[in-house]
Scaffold this motif. Structure first.
Motif, PDB file in Angstrom:
ATOM      1  N   GLY A  35       0.827  -1.195   0.000  1.00 24.69           N
ATOM      2  CA  GLY A  35       0.000   0.000   0.000  1.00 24.69           C
ATOM      3  C   GLY A  35       0.859   1.242   0.000  1.00 24.69           C
ATOM      4  N   PRO A  36       0.251   2.376   0.162  1.00 23.86           N
ATOM      5  CA  PRO A  36      -1.112   2.619   0.611  1.00 23.86           C
ATOM      6  C   PRO A  36      -2.125   2.478  -0.524  1.00 23.86           C
ATOM      7  CG  PRO A  36      -0.050   4.720   0.275  1.00 23.86           C
ATOM      8  CD  PRO A  36       0.982   3.649   0.007  1.00 23.86           C
ATOM      9  N   TYR A  37      -3.332   2.154  -0.109  1.00 22.18           N
ATOM     10  CA  TYR A  37      -4.483   2.080  -0.988  1.00 22.18           C
ATOM     11  C   TYR A  37      -5.485   3.139  -0.555  1.00 22.18           C
ATOM     12  CZ  TYR A  37      -2.405  -2.287  -2.462  1.00 22.18           C
ATOM     13  OH  TYR A  37      -1.532  -3.216  -2.952  1.00 22.18           O
ATOM     14  N   PRO A  38      -6.358   3.580  -1.463  1.00 27.01           N
ATOM     15  CA  PRO A  38      -7.254   4.694  -1.135  1.00 27.01           C
ATOM     16  C   PRO A  38      -8.387   4.339  -0.175  1.00 27.01           C
ATOM     17  CG  PRO A  38      -7.724   3.875  -3.326  1.00 27.01           C
ATOM     18  CD  PRO A  38      -6.477   3.170  -2.854  1.00 27.01           C
ATOM     19  N   ASP A  39      -8.707   3.046  -0.081  1.00 29.80           N
ATOM     20  CA  ASP A  39      -9.816   2.658   0.796  1.00 29.80           C
ATOM     21  C   ASP A  39      -9.633   1.213   1.258  1.00 29.80           C
ATOM     22  OD1 ASP A  39     -10.901   0.915  -1.302  1.00 29.80           O
ATOM     23  OD2 ASP A  39     -11.559   2.782  -2.250  1.00 29.80           O
ATOM     24  N   GLU A  40     -10.444   0.827   2.218  1.00 29.61           N
ATOM     25  CA  GLU A  40     -10.332  -0.507   2.814  1.00 29.61           C
ATOM     26  C   GLU A  40     -10.598  -1.615   1.795  1.00 29.61           C
ATOM     27  OE1 GLU A  40     -12.012  -3.049   6.626  1.00 29.61           O
ATOM     28  OE2 GLU A  40     -12.918  -1.107   6.138  1.00 29.61           O
ATOM     29  N   ALA A  41     -11.606  -1.431   0.962  1.00 26.76           N
ATOM     30  CA  ALA A  41     -11.961  -2.461  -0.022  1.00 26.76           C
ATOM     31  C   ALA A  41     -10.809  -2.730  -0.983  1.00 26.76           C
ATOM     32  CB  ALA A  41     -13.214  -2.052  -0.786  1.00 26.76           C
TER      33      ALA A  41
END
Length: 66
Positions: A35-41
């Motif tokens: 990550g980072p990723y923009p959201d949990e999903a």
């Protein structure tokens, strides 16, 4: 500002490869994180995303070598 209030509220979502858990504020060691990723999903799909990117990179390498 309250002591427990995060000064940087959205620091991205991460997938921990050691624990197989999605993490947001309290993160594990950076060596274990994707990550980072923009959201949990999206973070939950981290391994799938990594496989897709690897397949694409391998295909690009193969076409470059031809």
């Amino acid at each position: 500002m309250a002591q427990d209030e995060d000064p940087n509220p959205d620091q991205g979502w991460y997938y921990n490869t050691r624990t197989n858990q999605v993490e947001h504020h309290d993160r594990g060691r950076s060596i274990d994180l994707l990550g980072p990723y923009p959201d949990e999903a999206t973070a939950r799909r981290a391994l799938e995303i990594a496989r897709e990117r690897t397949r694409k990179a391998d295909a690009d390498d193969a076409s470059w070598n031809d």
